[in-house]
Design a protein around this motif. Sequence first.
Motif, PDB file in Angstrom:
ATOM      1  N   LYS A 128      10.362 -35.952  -9.489  1.00 37.90           N
ATOM      2  CA  LYS A 128      10.877 -35.423  -9.493  1.00 37.90           C
ATOM      3  C   LYS A 128      11.875 -35.649 -10.966  1.00 37.90           C
ATOM      4  O   LYS A 128      12.627 -37.082 -10.441  1.00 37.90           O
ATOM      5  N   THR A 129      12.258 -35.236 -11.823  1.00 39.51           N
ATOM      6  CA  THR A 129      13.702 -35.356 -12.344  1.00 39.51           C
ATOM      7  C   THR A 129      14.444 -34.731 -12.368  1.00 39.51           C
ATOM      8  O   THR A 129      14.307 -33.445 -11.538  1.00 39.51           O
ATOM      9  N   THR A 130      15.675 -35.169 -13.551  1.00 38.96           N
ATOM     10  CA  THR A 130      16.464 -34.116 -13.403  1.00 38.96           C
ATOM     11  C   THR A 130      15.996 -32.451 -13.895  1.00 38.96           C
ATOM     12  O   THR A 130      15.953 -31.513 -13.949  1.00 38.96           O
TER      13      THR A 130
ATOM     14  N   SER B 260      15.982 -39.261 -10.031  1.00 38.94           N
ATOM     15  CA  SER B 260      14.829 -38.767  -9.948  1.00 38.94           C
ATOM     16  C   SER B 260      13.753 -40.001  -8.374  1.00 38.94           C
ATOM     17  O   SER B 260      14.935 -40.573  -7.627  1.00 38.94           O
ATOM     18  N   CYS B 261      13.194 -39.167  -8.258  1.00 39.91           N
ATOM     19  CA  CYS B 261      12.199 -39.161  -7.162  1.00 39.91           C
ATOM     20  C   CYS B 261      11.404 -39.302  -6.583  1.00 39.91           C
ATOM     21  O   CYS B 261      10.137 -38.753  -7.321  1.00 39.91           O
TER      22      CYS B 261
ATOM     23  N   SER C 169      12.271 -31.952 -14.272  1.00 38.35           N
ATOM     24  CA  SER C 169      10.558 -31.532 -14.503  1.00 38.35           C
ATOM     25  C   SER C 169      10.377 -32.114 -13.345  1.00 38.35           C
ATOM     26  O   SER C 169      11.113 -33.280 -12.518  1.00 38.35           O
ATOM     27  N   ILE C 170       9.400 -31.642 -13.131  1.00 42.33           N
ATOM     28  CA  ILE C 170       8.639 -32.093 -12.103  1.00 42.33           C
ATOM     29  C   ILE C 170       6.975 -32.345 -12.836  1.00 42.33           C
ATOM     30  O   ILE C 170       6.317 -31.663 -12.924  1.00 42.33           O
ATOM     31  N   SER C 171       6.693 -33.085 -11.740  1.00 40.39           N
ATOM     32  CA  SER C 171       5.213 -33.572 -12.577  1.00 40.39           C
ATOM     33  C   SER C 171       4.388 -34.543 -12.110  1.00 40.39           C
ATOM     34  O   SER C 171       5.136 -34.850 -10.297  1.00 40.39           O
TER      35      SER C 171
ATOM     36  N   LEU D 129       4.783 -36.139  -6.310  1.00 45.71           N
ATOM     37  CA  LEU D 129       4.620 -36.106  -7.692  1.00 45.71           C
ATOM     38  C   LEU D 129       6.325 -37.026  -7.597  1.00 45.71           C
ATOM     39  O   LEU D 129       6.872 -37.056  -7.212  1.00 45.71           O
TER      40      LEU D 129
ATOM     41  N   SER E 258       9.783 -38.120   0.841  1.00 48.63           N
ATOM     42  CA  SER E 258      10.151 -38.344  -0.437  1.00 48.63           C
ATOM     43  C   SER E 258      10.837 -39.933  -0.713  1.00 48.63           C
ATOM     44  O   SER E 258      11.386 -40.182   0.493  1.00 48.63           O
TER      45      SER E 258
ATOM     46  N   LEU F 143       7.647 -37.055  -4.161  1.00 49.84           N
ATOM     47  CA  LEU F 143       7.902 -36.253  -3.154  1.00 49.84           C
ATOM     48  C   LEU F 143       6.241 -37.015  -2.910  1.00 49.84           C
ATOM     49  O   LEU F 143       5.319 -36.735  -3.369  1.00 49.84           O
TER      50      LEU F 143
END
Length: 137
Positions: A73-75, A57-58, A77-79, A71, A50, A60
């Motif tokens: 990742k934000t607070t 946000s990060c 959502s994950i996209s 992926l 990660s 992964l």
Amino acid sequence: MEGIKLVFQLVFGLALFVGILYLSYAATKHLAMRLSPDGRSGKNMKIIESLAISKDSCLLIVKAGEKYLLLGKTTGSISLVSELTAEEISSAQEKSSQSGQQMSFAEALKINIAKRMGKEDKINSFEEDKNDKKEKP
């Protein structure tokens, strides 16, 4: 008689306190293993790496079955950013081991994005810039 009773109460209270401390330590250690990024894995999924981008946000790299997924990742959502192959990950690891240093996540991401966009010249210029930085004192 009263003194023996006080000593017994003191020893019992101390033993109870030490027992509670030990149980707290054991519970914290168990939870840390379950909730750490390295420990967060199931039978079919595991977080490989990660990278924090900002406070909320990060990115992964997740292994899901035999697939590797990049992926975002934000607070809220994950996209899915990209699907990586095992060959891409292993080639990035080989390149980093050949250079004598580990390749950073950001470098590997830039190379993989350039590769997917078909810009081999950008990959070569990026690696040349990296080598020039190593040679300068």
